[in-house]
Write a protein that holds these residues in place. Sequence first.
Motif, PDB file in Angstrom:
ATOM      1  N   VAL A  60       3.915  12.057  -5.745  1.00 41.98           N
ATOM      2  CA  VAL A  60       4.567  10.904  -5.268  1.00 41.98           C
ATOM      3  C   VAL A  60       4.339   9.467  -5.658  1.00 41.98           C
ATOM      4  CG1 VAL A  60       4.405   9.933  -2.797  1.00 41.98           C
ATOM      5  CG2 VAL A  60       4.313  12.214  -2.954  1.00 41.98           C
ATOM      6  N   ASP A  61       3.060   9.360  -6.013  1.00 42.21           N
ATOM      7  CA  ASP A  61       2.421   8.022  -6.527  1.00 42.21           C
ATOM      8  C   ASP A  61       2.508   8.237  -7.682  1.00 42.21           C
ATOM      9  OD1 ASP A  61      -0.577   6.100  -5.603  1.00 42.21           O
ATOM     10  OD2 ASP A  61       1.570   5.695  -6.241  1.00 42.21           O
ATOM     11  N   ARG A  62       3.446   7.975  -8.583  1.00 44.93           N
ATOM     12  CA  ARG A  62       3.400   7.963 -10.067  1.00 44.93           C
ATOM     13  C   ARG A  62       3.765   6.634 -10.747  1.00 44.93           C
ATOM     14  NH1 ARG A  62       7.090  12.760 -12.403  1.00 44.93           N
ATOM     15  NH2 ARG A  62       7.444  11.651 -13.951  1.00 44.93           N
ATOM     16  N   THR A  96       9.401   5.307  -9.272  1.00 45.07           N
ATOM     17  CA  THR A  96       9.364   5.887  -8.104  1.00 45.07           C
ATOM     18  C   THR A  96      10.141   7.303  -7.957  1.00 45.07           C
ATOM     19  OG1 THR A  96       9.880   3.410  -7.533  1.00 45.07           O
ATOM     20  CG2 THR A  96       9.770   4.979  -5.675  1.00 45.07           C
ATOM     21  N   TYR A  97       9.331   8.428  -7.485  1.00 43.49           N
ATOM     22  CA  TYR A  97       9.984   9.577  -7.251  1.00 43.49           C
ATOM     23  C   TYR A  97       9.970   9.927  -5.887  1.00 43.49           C
ATOM     24  CZ  TYR A  97      10.280  10.324 -12.224  1.00 43.49           C
ATOM     25  OH  TYR A  97      10.523  10.438 -13.720  1.00 43.49           O
ATOM     26  N   CYS A  98      11.045  10.604  -5.543  1.00 49.00           N
ATOM     27  CA  CYS A  98      10.908  11.108  -4.088  1.00 49.00           C
ATOM     28  C   CYS A  98      11.585  12.466  -3.869  1.00 49.00           C
ATOM     29  CB  CYS A  98      11.700  10.094  -3.368  1.00 49.00           C
ATOM     30  SG  CYS A  98      13.505   9.749  -4.015  1.00 49.00           S
ATOM     31  N   PHE A  99      11.055  12.807  -2.509  1.00 46.55           N
ATOM     32  CA  PHE A  99      11.676  14.131  -2.158  1.00 46.55           C
ATOM     33  C   PHE A  99      13.026  13.982  -1.166  1.00 46.55           C
ATOM     34  CE2 PHE A  99       8.382  16.880  -3.749  1.00 46.55           C
ATOM     35  CZ  PHE A  99       7.408  15.899  -3.612  1.00 46.55           C
ATOM     36  N   ARG A 104       7.132   6.022   0.286  1.00 47.90           N
ATOM     37  CA  ARG A 104       5.963   6.513  -0.478  1.00 47.90           C
ATOM     38  C   ARG A 104       4.690   6.186   0.192  1.00 47.90           C
ATOM     39  NH1 ARG A 104       4.207   3.862  -6.263  1.00 47.90           N
ATOM     40  NH2 ARG A 104       5.863   4.821  -7.134  1.00 47.90           N
ATOM     41  N   LEU A 147      -0.223  12.788   3.637  1.00 48.73           N
ATOM     42  CA  LEU A 147      -0.930  13.422   2.826  1.00 48.73           C
ATOM     43  C   LEU A 147      -2.630  13.300   3.040  1.00 48.73           C
ATOM     44  CD1 LEU A 147       1.171  13.436  -0.539  1.00 48.73           C
ATOM     45  CD2 LEU A 147       0.338  15.424   1.018  1.00 48.73           C
ATOM     46  N   ILE A 179      -1.135  16.697  -4.676  1.00 45.29           N
ATOM     47  CA  ILE A 179       0.296  16.378  -4.702  1.00 45.29           C
ATOM     48  C   ILE A 179       0.640  14.736  -4.312  1.00 45.29           C
ATOM     49  CG2 ILE A 179       0.308  16.357  -2.063  1.00 45.29           C
ATOM     50  CD1 ILE A 179       2.968  17.674  -2.132  1.00 45.29           C
ATOM     51  N   GLN A 180      -0.238  14.042  -4.067  1.00 45.02           N
ATOM     52  CA  GLN A 180      -0.162  12.519  -4.158  1.00 45.02           C
ATOM     53  C   GLN A 180       0.084  11.888  -5.461  1.00 45.02           C
ATOM     54  OE1 GLN A 180      -3.441  10.990  -2.190  1.00 45.02           O
ATOM     55  NE2 GLN A 180      -4.776  11.294  -3.777  1.00 45.02           N
TER      56      GLN A 180
END
Lengths: 356, 180
Positions: free
Chosen positions: B28-30, B34-37, A275, A282, B24-25
């Motif tokens: 990623v940063d929720r 934790t979420y990912c691609f 992350r 980004l 978009i961050q």
Amino acid sequence: MAAVRVEAVLAAAEEQEAEKRRSITVEKELELEYDLGNLLAVDRNPPPAAALRGAGPRREALLRALARDNTQLLVSRLWELPAERAGGAGGPLVAQLPEPTFRLPREKPAPKPRPPTRWEQFARLKGIRRKKKTSLVWDEQAKEWRRRWGYKRAGGDPSRAWLAEVPAGADPEEDQFARLRREKRERVARNELNRLRNLARAHRAGSAVPAAPLHPTGHQDRDELRRVARVARVSTASLGRFQPRLPKEPAEPPSRSGGKKRRFQPLLGNLAAERSRQLELLRDMGSKKPVLDITRAVNKQLRAEEAEAAAANKGKKQSKRGKRGRRQQRPGRSGKKSGGRRQPQQQKPAGGGTGG
Amino acid sequence: AVPRQEGPGRAGLTGLSCSIGENIQLLVDRPDGTYCFRLHRDRVYYLSEKLLKLAASVPRESLVAPGTCFGKFTKSQKFRLSVTALDFLAPYAKYKVWVKPGSEQSFLYGNHVLKSGLGRITESTAQYQGVVVYSMADVPLGFGVAAKSTQECRKVDPLAIVVFHQADVGEYVRNEDTLT
């Protein structure tokens, strides 16, 4: 009637006797070879091949009969050996076996020679050979021959030494006995460390699998040959890209590990790190600042070129001066260098540096 | 199970950020997990860590789709956004295009947006910028690429294309079989 019955009984008994005798005696074309020391009997008679072919009860019966006959012969021989009663009159009958003549093969594989230790390598290099030392040394004090090392050694018991001289350059306050003890401990530790290192080296060398040869040996199986063929195909200047293939040879499948651009991070690696890495990526993409700082890059290039030019000039001038000239030049040179490079030269364009 | 490969890397993130910019961050940063691609057979999926661990126990050949498909890498390794990402990306869109009711249906059938169908467009949209297409009632319809910058849009004639069609919600009906 009774006579007939008696005759029948007698005949039956005689038949049984004959049976027993028959079972003890075994007829063989070739005599067996005996090694009674190993309780071994070797039968060289050719077996009836036709009957042994194929599995089945007939084969089993034949094998069993063969085994019985040979065992009978061996046991008969054993009974012929000189025997005595062990442990007095009531004990068991024990035969005295002769010395074994048949040499049994090794049970475990022969030990491999271990790799030479560091000292052995050094000694071989220098040509140092072992000096034969006597086991006893004359001890002047005790006036007798004592061991070189060990219990009651020649130099006297080191733990009972009551005098330890202070060596010439040592600190007078230092405890010499403590120093001797400490040094002995260090020597022992170093020796042990080296011994373990040698051991580890030998172990590592032993477990390393020797690489399969790449030339055809005649003992390779299909997979090995395929691997060797692939290595040979790839060992060209263009890494096997233009090597012709045989008509039915399949094309090379893409490698599991991927090429340089097809390698990925593990699936469930550190997610927090992933992350933060993505956020950083980004941030870099979002910021307007370019990654390459043109000015800094240009200045770096100019400095490198000027240093190169200066070194080339110096080389030409200095060929006749020799060592003394170089030594005198150095302090001046370093002073010039630090002073002249403060200001980056902004007005020179990127391509203009090559002219200098 | 054989592990799949990890995240889409720079190319994928560039493709995504072209549409929604820096926001978009926020994907990623929720704060809620934790979420990912993850890349699976040339498609980029967005999934939570919990789902990732469950999907890891499925063999690669049998796995159809872990999480939500955001887009795919074409044969020439270009990233192409997919309509299934609309629900996630629409709230964070930076550049938006509103389409008039008349040409809404045309867009949903897969046609490009003409100047005559253009309702509103965000100020300072650059040319070839990724945009999210909305209807006049602020319902997200799909993704597109701005064919002209905002300034140019004002000057151009009514039949010129202003937004190239990329993905729309009509695909749920048209490409029902092939959508993952």
